[in-house]
Design an enzyme around this catalytic site. Structure first.
Site, PDB file in Angstrom:
ATOM      1  N   GLU A 275      70.741  50.327 -48.627  1.00  0.00           N
ATOM      2  CA  GLU A 275      71.459  49.363 -49.475  1.00  0.00           C
ATOM      3  C   GLU A 275      72.929  49.747 -49.630  1.00  0.00           C
ATOM      4  OE1 GLU A 275      68.678  49.389 -52.741  1.00  0.00           O
ATOM      5  OE2 GLU A 275      67.231  48.311 -51.493  1.00  0.00           O
TER       6      GLU A 275
ATOM      7  N   GLY B 101      60.910  52.758 -54.711  1.00  0.00           N
ATOM      8  CA  GLY B 101      61.828  51.886 -55.438  1.00  0.00           C
ATOM      9  C   GLY B 101      61.096  51.114 -56.520  1.00  0.00           C
ATOM     10  N   GLY B 102      60.734  49.881 -56.218  1.00  0.00           N
ATOM     11  CA  GLY B 102      60.142  48.976 -57.205  1.00  0.00           C
ATOM     12  C   GLY B 102      59.009  49.566 -58.023  1.00  0.00           C
TER      13      GLY B 102
ATOM     14  N   SER C  15      58.114  50.046 -49.802  1.00  0.00           N
ATOM     15  CA  SER C  15      56.895  49.406 -50.303  1.00  0.00           C
ATOM     16  C   SER C  15      55.741  50.377 -50.550  1.00  0.00           C
ATOM     17  CB  SER C  15      56.458  48.278 -49.364  1.00  0.00           C
ATOM     18  OG  SER C  15      57.435  47.257 -49.330  1.00  0.00           O
TER      19      SER C  15
ATOM     20  N   GLU D  57      63.183  55.433 -44.225  1.00  0.00           N
ATOM     21  CA  GLU D  57      62.906  54.161 -44.886  1.00  0.00           C
ATOM     22  C   GLU D  57      63.253  53.011 -43.953  1.00  0.00           C
ATOM     23  OE1 GLU D  57      63.111  54.614 -49.436  1.00  0.00           O
ATOM     24  OE2 GLU D  57      65.149  54.328 -48.741  1.00  0.00           O
TER      25      GLU D  57
ATOM     26  N   GLY E 239      61.139  46.872 -50.311  1.00  0.00           N
ATOM     27  CA  GLY E 239      61.010  45.749 -51.241  1.00  0.00           C
ATOM     28  C   GLY E 239      60.299  44.540 -50.673  1.00  0.00           C
TER      29      GLY E 239
ATOM     30  N   ASN F 258      63.381  55.902 -57.216  1.00  0.00           N
ATOM     31  CA  ASN F 258      64.765  55.436 -57.138  1.00  0.00           C
ATOM     32  C   ASN F 258      64.847  54.150 -57.955  1.00  0.00           C
ATOM     33  OD1 ASN F 258      67.223  54.366 -56.400  1.00  0.00           O
ATOM     34  ND2 ASN F 258      66.689  54.033 -54.247  1.00  0.00           N
ATOM     35  N   TRP F 259      65.475  54.250 -59.128  1.00  0.00           N
ATOM     36  CA  TRP F 259      65.502  53.082 -60.019  1.00  0.00           C
ATOM     37  C   TRP F 259      66.527  52.040 -59.583  1.00  0.00           C
ATOM     38  CZ3 TRP F 259      64.838  54.962 -65.833  1.00  0.00           C
ATOM     39  CH2 TRP F 259      63.511  55.330 -66.024  1.00  0.00           C
ATOM     40  N   LYS F 260      67.362  52.368 -58.592  1.00  0.00           N
ATOM     41  CA  LYS F 260      68.379  51.413 -58.117  1.00  0.00           C
ATOM     42  C   LYS F 260      69.181  50.894 -59.322  1.00  0.00           C
ATOM     43  CE  LYS F 260      65.562  50.576 -54.102  1.00  0.00           C
ATOM     44  NZ  LYS F 260      65.196  49.686 -52.991  1.00  0.00           N
TER      45      LYS F 260
ATOM     46  N   HIS G 292      71.430  55.623 -48.438  1.00  0.00           N
ATOM     47  CA  HIS G 292      70.399  54.589 -48.585  1.00  0.00           C
ATOM     48  C   HIS G 292      70.859  53.323 -47.854  1.00  0.00           C
ATOM     49  CE1 HIS G 292      67.755  51.619 -50.368  1.00  0.00           C
ATOM     50  NE2 HIS G 292      66.986  52.617 -50.759  1.00  0.00           N
TER      51      HIS G 292
HETATM   52  P1  PGA Z   1      60.732  49.920 -52.446  1.00  0.00           P
HETATM   53  O1  PGA Z   1      62.149  50.667 -52.195  1.00  0.00           O
HETATM   54  O2  PGA Z   1      59.747  50.986 -52.837  1.00  0.00           O
HETATM   55  O3  PGA Z   1      61.013  48.956 -53.558  1.00  0.00           O
HETATM   56  O4  PGA Z   1      60.367  49.267 -51.144  1.00  0.00           O
HETATM   57  C1  PGA Z   1      62.203  51.911 -51.577  1.00  0.00           C
HETATM   58  C2  PGA Z   1      63.618  52.415 -51.515  1.00  0.00           C
HETATM   59  O5  PGA Z   1      64.522  51.615 -51.243  1.00  0.00           O
HETATM   60  O6  PGA Z   1      63.886  53.611 -51.750  1.00  0.00           O
END
Ligand code: PGA
Length: 253
Positions: free
Chosen positions: A95, A232-233, A211, A165, A171, A10-12, A93
């Site tokens: 966020e 994500g990251g 993470s 999640e 993150g 997930n590149w956000k 998600h």
């Molecule tokens: P992260 O994000 O791997 O940067 O913790 C995961 C996500 O929000 O899908």
């Protein structure tokens, strides 16, 4: 793990066309790692470009609107992301829930619209740190899912993936223990079986996210009922994302 592990990046809100080389590298390497199913969800603006660049990996969106079309300035519909080359969409998600006030009911409406348009969905759930500390994580997550999941008439496993999640792990570099993940995933599995029946609910993939890094992938994915990871990251460079894909390929069949 019954199915091939499913690893979704997930590149956000990251990525311009200069990042297409990362997608290309991820795709090329994934062609040699057929034990793992790999996908990327770039921002809307890159869906079509990534779709044109890749041959092996899946491409998806990070959100879509709950209405099919209309006067919604700045919004993007399910049909639009499908047309751009997306095969799936991530919905609910944390966020989006936190920053855009998305409720369970809205997530459910989006899921219904996305499925109606022919997209598969990855539906996210997860508790806050307060809820985890209060011992209410499983209750909260199962209620959140009950209120967010759409009704699915066909084989749910073909169109639905659930991603667990924990908000406090996203993150932050912190992750739950394998026991905690296993226990949450068993609760989600039993809800999926209740909702979609033994066969279909039993086959819905449940991803872990929060993470995930190359060096903790094996441990996190070995937890009970974990069918892959939402990353994500660590999905932003081919080097780190492929480290995760490679670790997933090492899991015993
Ligand atoms: P992260 O994000 O791997 O940067 O913790 C995961 C996500 O929000 O899908």
């Amino acid at each position: 793990m019954a199915e091939r592990p499913y690893i979704v990046g997930n590149w956000k809100m990251n990525g311009t066309r200069s990042m297409l080389s990362e997608a290309r590298a991820i795709d090329r390497a994934s062609q040699r790692l057929m034990k793992v199913e790999v996908a990327l969800a770039p921002p809307f603006t890159l869906i079509h470009a990534v779709h044109k660049e890749v041959q092996q990996i899946g491409v998806g969106a990070q959100d879509c609107h709950h209405m099919e079309d209309g006067a919604f300035t700045g919004d993007v519909s399910a049909a639009m992301v499908l047309d751009a080359g997306a095969k799936f969409v991530i919905l609910g998600h944390s966020e989006r829930r936190q920053n855009h006030g998305e409720t369970d009911a809205l997530v459910k409406a989006k899921a219904e619209t996305a499925l109606g348009a022919g997209l598969r969905i990855i539906l996210c759930c997860g508790e806050s740190e307060e809820l985890r500390d209060a011992g209410n994580a499983e209750n909260f997550v199962t209620s959140q899912l009950k209120a967010s999941l759409p009704e699915i008439a066909a084989n749910a496993a073909e169109v639905l993936t659930i991603a667990y999640e924990p908000i406090w792990a996203i993150g932050t570099g912190r992750t739950p223990t394998a026991e905690d993940i296993g226990s949450m995933h068993r609760a989600i599995r039993s809800l999926a079986v209740d909702l979609f029946g033994e066969e279909s609910g039993g086959a819905v993939r449940i991803l872990y996210g929060g993470s995930v890094k190359p060096d903790n992938t094996l441990e996190l994915l070995a937890a009970d009922e974990v069918g892959g990871a939402l990353v994500g990251g660590a999905s932003l460079t081919a080097e780190s994302f492929l480290g995760i894909v490679l670790a997933a390929a090492d899991l015993p069949d």
